[in-house]
Scaffold this active site. Structure first.
Site, PDB file in Angstrom:
ATOM      1  N   ASP A  33      -6.146 -20.824 -21.922  1.00 27.19           N
ATOM      2  CA  ASP A  33      -6.168 -22.268 -22.182  1.00 27.19           C
ATOM      3  C   ASP A  33      -5.675 -23.027 -20.936  1.00 27.19           C
ATOM      4  O   ASP A  33      -6.330 -23.980 -20.453  1.00 27.19           O
ATOM      5  CB  ASP A  33      -5.247 -22.546 -23.386  1.00 27.19           C
ATOM      6  N   GLY A 118      -3.902 -12.292 -26.404  1.00 30.88           N
ATOM      7  CA  GLY A 118      -2.830 -12.513 -25.446  1.00 30.88           C
ATOM      8  C   GLY A 118      -1.555 -12.897 -26.178  1.00 30.88           C
ATOM      9  O   GLY A 118      -0.988 -12.098 -26.928  1.00 30.88           O
ATOM     10  N   TYR A 120      -1.077 -14.535 -28.786  1.00 30.08           N
ATOM     11  CA  TYR A 120      -1.138 -14.452 -30.251  1.00 30.08           C
ATOM     12  C   TYR A 120      -1.033 -13.014 -30.767  1.00 30.08           C
ATOM     13  O   TYR A 120      -1.021 -12.781 -31.977  1.00 30.08           O
ATOM     14  CB  TYR A 120      -2.404 -15.133 -30.785  1.00 30.08           C
TER      15      TYR A 120
HETATM   16  P1  ADP Z   1      -4.280 -16.287 -27.421  1.00 29.86           P
HETATM   17  O1  ADP Z   1      -3.161 -17.284 -27.597  1.00 29.86           O
HETATM   18  O2  ADP Z   1      -5.485 -16.609 -28.275  1.00 29.86           O
HETATM   19  O3  ADP Z   1      -3.795 -14.886 -27.571  1.00 29.86           O
HETATM   20  P2  ADP Z   1      -4.284 -16.070 -24.499  1.00 29.86           P
HETATM   21  O4  ADP Z   1      -4.773 -17.049 -23.511  1.00 29.86           O
HETATM   22  O5  ADP Z   1      -2.816 -15.799 -24.511  1.00 29.86           O
HETATM   23  O6  ADP Z   1      -4.807 -16.551 -25.929  1.00 29.86           O
HETATM   24  O7  ADP Z   1      -5.028 -14.681 -24.290  1.00 29.86           O
HETATM   25  C1  ADP Z   1      -6.351 -14.425 -24.722  1.00 29.86           C
HETATM   26  C2  ADP Z   1      -7.016 -13.485 -23.758  1.00 29.86           C
HETATM   27  O8  ADP Z   1      -7.449 -14.234 -22.620  1.00 29.86           O
HETATM   28  C3  ADP Z   1      -6.122 -12.375 -23.219  1.00 29.86           C
HETATM   29  O9  ADP Z   1      -6.849 -11.136 -23.273  1.00 29.86           O
HETATM   30  C4  ADP Z   1      -5.877 -12.800 -21.784  1.00 29.86           C
HETATM   31  O10 ADP Z   1      -5.727 -11.659 -20.925  1.00 29.86           O
HETATM   32  C5  ADP Z   1      -7.158 -13.503 -21.467  1.00 29.86           C
HETATM   33  N1  ADP Z   1      -7.150 -14.418 -20.315  1.00 29.86           N
HETATM   34  C6  ADP Z   1      -6.116 -15.083 -19.728  1.00 29.86           C
HETATM   35  N2  ADP Z   1      -6.564 -15.801 -18.676  1.00 29.86           N
HETATM   36  C7  ADP Z   1      -7.903 -15.596 -18.590  1.00 29.86           C
HETATM   37  C8  ADP Z   1      -8.940 -16.017 -17.708  1.00 29.86           C
HETATM   38  N3  ADP Z   1      -8.707 -16.843 -16.696  1.00 29.86           N
HETATM   39  N4  ADP Z   1     -10.211 -15.575 -17.934  1.00 29.86           N
HETATM   40  C9  ADP Z   1     -10.486 -14.743 -18.969  1.00 29.86           C
HETATM   41  N5  ADP Z   1      -9.556 -14.307 -19.839  1.00 29.86           N
HETATM   42  C10 ADP Z   1      -8.274 -14.718 -19.647  1.00 29.86           C
END
Ligand code: ADP
Length: 315
Positions: A33, A118, A120
């Site tokens: 995000d 990630g 969550y």
């Molecule tokens: P959530 O809160 O839904 O768990 P996160 O952002 O913490 O969301 O993580 C969701 C996934 O996105 C994780 O597998 C993380 O490694 C991945 N992620 C983080 N940054 C990026 C990025 N720039 N591009 C693709 N995936 C990413």
């Protein structure tokens, strides 16, 4: 290909829509995000402020601003609470609702991160499994292209122990016998490469065999596309039986979709002019899974990706 898995940064993806794993406020956060907000620029937050948040499992769209994509689709995944609180269904809804919205917006290509995997806390292997199954079910013969973006070199879509087990299986199956103690395993068609016949070369006999098996198994065109991870337009070419030369990955995907053991898979594959070989990693991985009755395409693709062995279906 309808579904592709890549290791990349989602903010760099050249697609019509990028999906954001947001929170219910839609006002930005960490992880993917944060990366999307940084890449899209401050106008994204301005538009998000007008949306009134988003419920878990639902999706809302904004423009892409400074990102290469036209749209950003914000969806809110479930927080992992052990698996007994409807997490799987909610996660699946995120994928389906995002794809539905993307389709309404006229998008032909969509990239997803691993939602909820990630902060969550959803176990990554399970999150990947839900992602691939939900996308695969939704696409079912559509020509939309979906990329599942895995972030970071260390993120694995399967348990390390299982990856190790398959690596061992591959090396045992391909290593030459040593001192007569270990015997080389031979795959059904590990014999010399079959010479494609005239008919197989122009795809006719393969396409006839495919249609015949589909009729026997009562499989509709869209179901075949789903099971083989191919688009409706590729299937139309196969049905025509014209001069289209299938790639091995495509033929393997289709053969796997119509077979429940490696003998029948090898037989069908040979009609497309390819052998099922004990010296190719992808073939060995498919055999490993088939021997365990794991014939589901989402499972196969995830395993191939985890072992850097390419993917099946349409390239
Ligand atoms: P959530 O809160 O839904 O768990 P996160 O952002 O913490 O969301 O993580 C969701 C996934 O996105 C994780 O597998 C993380 O490694 C991945 N992620 C983080 N940054 C990026 C990025 N720039 N591009 C693709 N995936 C990413």
């Amino acid at each position: 290909m309808p579904i592709t898995i890549v290791r990349d940064d989602i903010t760099r993806m050249d697609v019509d829509a990028v999906v954001n794993a947001a929170n219910t406020t839609l006002l930005g956060g960490g992880g993917v995000d944060g990366a999307i907000h940084r890449a899209a620029g401050p106008m994204l937050l301005k538009e998000c402020m007008t949306l009134g948040g988003c419920k878990m499992g639902q999706a809302k769209a904004t423009k892409g601003y400074d990102m290469p994509c036209k749209y950003i689709i914000h969806t809110v995944g479930p927080v992992w609470n052990g698996g007994g609180f409807g997490e799987e269904q909610l996660l699946s809804s995120c994928y389906k609702n995002s794809l539905e919205l993307a389709e309404q917006l006229g998008c032909k290509s969509v990239a997803f991160p691993l939602i909820s995997a990630g902060a969550y806390g959803y176990p990554i292997a399970d999150a990947a499994d839900v992602a691939l199954r939900s996308i695969n079910e939704y696409l079912c013969g559509s020509d939309m292209r979906v990329t599942l973006v895995v972030f970071g070199l260390r993120t694995q879509l399967m348990d390390e122990a299982e990856i190790e087990e398959i690596r061992r299986y591959i090396s045992e199956s391909t290593a030459p016998p040593t001192g007569g103690l270990r015997r080389r395993r031979i795959l059904p068609s590990a014999q010399p490469e079959p010479q494609p016949t005239e008919q197989a070369q122009d795809g006719k006999s393969f396409s006839q065999a495919v249609i015949k098996r589909m009729t026997e198994l009562e499989i509709a065109d869209s179901e075949l596309c789903r099971r083989a991870n191919i688009s409706g337009s590729l299937f139309a070419k196969i049905r025509e039986g014209g001069g289209y030369q299938l790639k091995k990955s495509e033929a393997l995907g289709i053969a796997a979709a119509l077979s429940d053991d490696t003998d029948s898979l090898a037989e069908l594959l040979s009609l497309a002019g390819y052998s099922f070989s004990s010296s190719e990693r992808a073939d060995l991985i498919v055999k490993y899974l088939f021997d365990k009755h794991r014939t589901d395409i989402a499972d196969i693709e995830r395993t191939l990706f985890s072992l850097d062995a390419g993917l099946l279906g349409e390239a």
